[in-house]
Design an enzyme around this catalytic site. Structure first.
Site, PDB file in Angstrom:
ATOM      1  N   GLU A   1      98.139  89.963  10.071  1.00  0.00           N
ATOM      2  CA  GLU A   1      97.027  90.522  10.834  1.00  0.00           C
ATOM      3  C   GLU A   1      97.137  89.944  12.245  1.00  0.00           C
ATOM      4  O   GLU A   1      96.956  88.746  12.454  1.00  0.00           O
ATOM      5  CB  GLU A   1      95.692  90.132  10.202  1.00  0.00           C
ATOM      6  CG  GLU A   1      95.480  90.632   8.784  1.00  0.00           C
ATOM      7  CD  GLU A   1      94.965  92.059   8.738  1.00  0.00           C
ATOM      8  OE1 GLU A   1      94.674  92.625   9.815  1.00  0.00           O
ATOM      9  OE2 GLU A   1      94.850  92.598   7.620  1.00  0.00           O
TER      10      GLU A   1
ATOM     11  N   TYR B   1      90.694  88.714   1.527  1.00  0.00           N
ATOM     12  CA  TYR B   1      89.832  89.290   0.505  1.00  0.00           C
ATOM     13  C   TYR B   1      90.701  89.861  -0.597  1.00  0.00           C
ATOM     14  O   TYR B   1      91.913  90.054  -0.416  1.00  0.00           O
ATOM     15  CB  TYR B   1      88.912  90.386   1.062  1.00  0.00           C
ATOM     16  CG  TYR B   1      89.579  91.432   1.925  1.00  0.00           C
ATOM     17  CD1 TYR B   1      90.671  92.162   1.477  1.00  0.00           C
ATOM     18  CD2 TYR B   1      89.094  91.701   3.210  1.00  0.00           C
ATOM     19  CE1 TYR B   1      91.266  93.124   2.260  1.00  0.00           C
ATOM     20  CE2 TYR B   1      89.699  92.665   4.007  1.00  0.00           C
ATOM     21  CZ  TYR B   1      90.779  93.378   3.521  1.00  0.00           C
ATOM     22  OH  TYR B   1      91.365  94.332   4.299  1.00  0.00           O
TER      23      TYR B   1
ATOM     24  N   ASN C   1      96.813 101.666   2.185  1.00  0.00           N
ATOM     25  CA  ASN C   1      97.105 100.311   1.707  1.00  0.00           C
ATOM     26  C   ASN C   1      96.247  99.917   0.513  1.00  0.00           C
ATOM     27  O   ASN C   1      96.111  98.741   0.192  1.00  0.00           O
ATOM     28  CB  ASN C   1      96.938  99.285   2.831  1.00  0.00           C
ATOM     29  CG  ASN C   1      97.802  98.060   2.608  1.00  0.00           C
ATOM     30  OD1 ASN C   1      98.909  98.157   2.063  1.00  0.00           O
ATOM     31  ND2 ASN C   1      97.305  96.905   3.021  1.00  0.00           N
TER      32      ASN C   1
ATOM     33  N   HIS D   1      99.312  94.555  10.498  1.00  0.00           N
ATOM     34  CA  HIS D   1      97.957  95.093  10.584  1.00  0.00           C
ATOM     35  C   HIS D   1      97.221  94.368  11.710  1.00  0.00           C
ATOM     36  O   HIS D   1      97.743  93.458  12.336  1.00  0.00           O
ATOM     37  CB  HIS D   1      97.216  94.885   9.263  1.00  0.00           C
ATOM     38  CG  HIS D   1      97.684  95.764   8.148  1.00  0.00           C
ATOM     39  ND1 HIS D   1      97.035  96.911   7.766  1.00  0.00           N
ATOM     40  CD2 HIS D   1      98.769  95.655   7.320  1.00  0.00           C
ATOM     41  CE1 HIS D   1      97.683  97.488   6.764  1.00  0.00           C
ATOM     42  NE2 HIS D   1      98.737  96.740   6.471  1.00  0.00           N
TER      43      HIS D   1
END
Length: 774
Positions: free
Chosen positions: A401, A379, A275, A327
């Site tokens: 996520e 991030y 990724n 994820h």
């Protein structure tokens, strides 16, 4: 407090983003795998992280960041901000942390016993097994599954519904494993499509099971669930559960912490972060040039067969319109961009759709996720699948996520598989419908549960086009009184860009208003609520506010009673200082104050002021709830999913009708929503309505190692109901033909239709009823 945390630094370059500390290594026999040059790789022994600890440090300055990065073996958080940061440290690191003066707490003193216990449990159950899940969603999802079991599951779906499911392979991994998927559809050729993929990062098993669950539920519920049936009749859905099969097998057989693929980098290190290997904006921030980094971007874009296979898939699927790359962990719904904090095209649309996906998750299970762009929410990460899908192909792309926020991290308990997957299925359907229909409809003011009699109630909606173009005059409100009959269509006025307004009709007390909104685009018609035939229901009742407390002044609450045993985290009325466990603000009523369990310091650790040592009680003043239709409501915050014994406690909330002499439980809170949750209860369902009602909130720390935080805000007592309507003999809230029929049935006799009180139903009563009817 109305403030926000200040980001100190973002990890880029060689700063590693490693796995959750509670890593598990498979006890199964390790089959030899191949080196990148084709030679066999010898088996590796399990590694239990003996002597390593998990600690939560509190970062407040740039110096603290340097200390953390120097000491930590692993940094478990996705980024380092002011506030708590979870680390894995060895014994030397733990001593260095103590000497540094950095505030911290030890969450897991020694990982070794934890990992060995899990090793033994995995060996006992064989690491596999269980039936398929097409019929009921269980069995297969009782535990995590090896690659061969996942492939067998996909084959099972094909065999169960060959009319619906088609298998495909998008490519082959570095070690020669096929990257398999299934297409699920009854839509005609040329229809729009959606892709759900997972496991670019090998250790993220919660994401893997989520993709499998989505495929299972789509197949199982097609034909019985109206929303899923409608979706699959107008779109195709592809599911690829394991993009990184080599890494996934390695995470089972050798190293539960493994993130990357299994590329031999030629310098003693292995693996490329798939990724960070996509072409769009490859090589920017958040991707490392160091082969031993967990975010190593590879020597060039699409250098890896796994990412190259996905590249070719996206290029070939010309009608693909939406995508989620699953994820773990952190409970985030993330949109482009990842490579920059600059806003993407249609940022407002991504924001609205992300909030809808977030809200769908919360409605499904109560879990609280945060929605926003990757770079500013998580991030900076260049070379990601989401940026490539949107930037290179225009596909409406997301990363989710999944659970949790750090209590177990990557090592999700098997009991969390289905709740986690259920909430993410809800988000996946929200994206699919918006992308296929072309727009997201978000109710700006929410859905009113009640409205006042005789008053038109405003409804506002934000409509953001995600695909195609808006149709002029295409946003419409549909309403009806009751649960049957035709809907009345009303155009909604665009009051500002993408903001639309209309009103629910004025209606008599007791009426039920059913309604929905449609927004037409050039590619379809979006709807709220999404499911075909679904409606919102708003009840027309008169509301009287008998008591309201926003806690800006103390109206007689008692914090602490005889028998309380807590040594810290006592209830206190403050403007709260936020932590990972405690709210940063009150519940958004007027003012800033609320009751919380202890007030910590800015930048303090999550457990610095939590409930410790027993129970702490918050007791309301005496409330007048003597109206037979009185309701009590409050907003609560509760957190108990952190610390060494997560989810070991609860918060009982009780009501008394006799000024505290006896108590009846309203609810025993175990929900870790990470948000304020409003609850409302009819007093008469629990105690006799009286002028001596009280509420009691007990926060308690009874589990060894529990981290407990709670909050209470915006307490109200209201009375809702409808006064009798003269002439409304059948009690439907209006005077009409049914009432006339009842009057005629009682003609010449005494009865309810004797409106003038003469003792007999006669012409005078008929005249009164006809006047009321008009």
């Amino acid at each position: 407090m109305r403030k926000s945390l200040q980001t100190i630094t973002r990890r880029t370059g060689a700063l590693r983003v490693l796995a959750a500390a509670l890593a598990i290594l498979s006890p199964l026999a390790i089959s030899p795998s191949l080196e990148a040059d084709g030679g066999p790789r010898p088996p590796e022994d399990p590694f239990f992280h003996d002597g390593r600890s998990v600690v939560r440090a509190t970062v407040a300055t740039a110096r603290d960041v340097r200390v953390v990065l120097a000491i930590a073996k692993d940094v478990l958080n996705h980024r380092i901000d002011v506030g708590p940061v979870d680390l894995v440290v060895d014994a030397d690191g733990l001593r260095a942390l103590a000497k540094s003066g950095l505030a911290h707490e030890v969450l897991v003193p020694d990982l070794g016993p934890v990992l060995r216990a899990d090793f033994a449990a995995r060996a006992k159950r064989g690491g596999a097994g269980g039936d398929g899940g097409v019929a009921g969603g269980g069995g297969f999802f009782d535990d995590f599954r090896r690659l061969e079991e996942i492939e067998a599951k996909l084959a099972e779906l094909v065999a169960a519904r060959p009319d619906l499911v088609t298998p495909f392979t998008i490519g082959t991994s570095l070690e020669g494993r096929p990257i398999r998927g299934v297409r699920i559809t009854k839509a005609p050729a040329g229809s729009p499509g959606i892709l759900y993929n997972a496991t670019q990062h090998a250790r993220e098993w919660g994401a893997t099971t989520t993709a499998c669950f989505i495929a299972d539920r789509l197949v199982a519920l097609e034909g019985s669930d109206p929303r899923i049936t409608a979706l699959l009749s107008r779109a195709w859905v592809d599911v690829v559960p394991v993009v990184n099969p080599d890494g996934y097998v390695y995470s089972w057989d050798v190293n539960r912490l493994w993130r990357k693929n299994r590329r031999n980098n030629g310098d003693g290190s292995f693996g490329v972060d798939l990724n960070r290997n996509w072409a769009f904006q490859w090589g920017g921030g958040g991707a490392s040039t160091s082969p031993d980094s967990e975010t190593y971007r590879g020597p060039f874009a699409f250098s890896e067969p796994e990412s190259a296979a996905m590249r070719d898939y996206f290029a070939a699927q010309t009608t693909l319109v939406a995508h989620i790359d699953f994820h773990s962990y952190s409970q985030l719904v993330l949109s482009p961009w990842g490579y920059t904090t600059a806003a993407p095209p249609n940022a407002a649309g991504f924001n609205a759709l992300g909030l809808e996906m977030r809200d769908a998750i919360q409605r499904a299970t109560g879990a609280a996720y945060v929605a926003g762009p990757i770079a500013s929410t998580l991030y900076v990460a260049s070379g990601s699948s989401v940026d490539h899908a949107f930037g290179a192909h225009g596909v409406i792309s997301w990363t989710i996520e999944v659970r949790d926020k750090g209590a177990y991290g990557f090592v999700m308990p098997a009991s969390e598989i289905v709740p986690n997957a259920t909430e993410n299925l809800a988000a996946a359907l929200e994206l699919a419908d918006a992308a296929v229909d072309g727009a997201v409809v978000r109710l700006s003011g929410g859905v009113p549960a009640t409205v006042e009699p005789g008053l038109a109630a405003p409804i506002s909606a934000e409509v953001r086009v995600m695909r195609g173009a808006p149709v002029a005059g295409g946003v419409r409100l549909f309403t009806r009184l009751g649960s049957s009959g035709a809907f009345t269509e009303t155009p909604m006025e665009e009051t500002a860009a993408a903001s639309f307004a209309a009103s629910l009709p004025a209606a008599p007390c007791g009426a039920r208003i059913e309604w929905y909104i449609e927004a037409a685009t050039t590619v379809g018609t979006a709807r709220s609520p999404r499911a075909p035939g679904a409606v919102y229901a708003t009840q027309v009742v008169a509301t009287e506010i008998l008591f309201a407390d926003t806690f800006e002044t103390n109206l007689g609450w008692s914090a602490g009673v005889a028998g309380d045993t807590a040594t810290s985290g006592i209830w206190t009325r403050v403007d709260p200082v936020g932590t990972i466990a405690q709210p940063e603000n009150d519940s958004a009523d007027a003012g800033a104050l609320c009751f919380v369990t202890g007030q910590g310091a800015v930048g303090g650790a999550a457990g610095a002021a939590d409930v410790d040592g027993g129970i702490t009680t918050l007791l309301s003043p005496t409330l007048d709830a003597s109206n037979p239709e009185s309701r009590v409501s409050y907003r609560r915050w509760y957190s108990n999913n952190l610390g060494g014994a997560p989810n070991a406690d609860s918060m009982p909330i009780s009501i008394s009708g006799d000024n505290g002499a006896t108590w009846v439980l309203l609810e025993d809170v175990t929900e870790n929503a990470g948000a304020w949750v409003e609850k409302s209860f009819r007093v008469a369902d629990f105690v006799a309505p009286s002028a001596a009602v009280r509420l009691r909130f007990i926060a308690r720390d009874l589990g060894q190692g529990s981290l407990v935080e709670a909050g209470v805000d915006f307490v109200r007592v209201v009375a809702q109901g409808c006064p009798p309507v003269a002439g409304d003999l059948d009690g439907d809230g209006v005077v009409g033909g049914a009432d006339l029929a009842l009057l005629l049935a009682e003609w010449g006799n005494a009865g309810d239709a004797d409106l003038d009180g003469s003792g007999t139903v006669d012409a005078a009563d008929l005249s009164i009823l006809l006047d009321l009817w008009s």
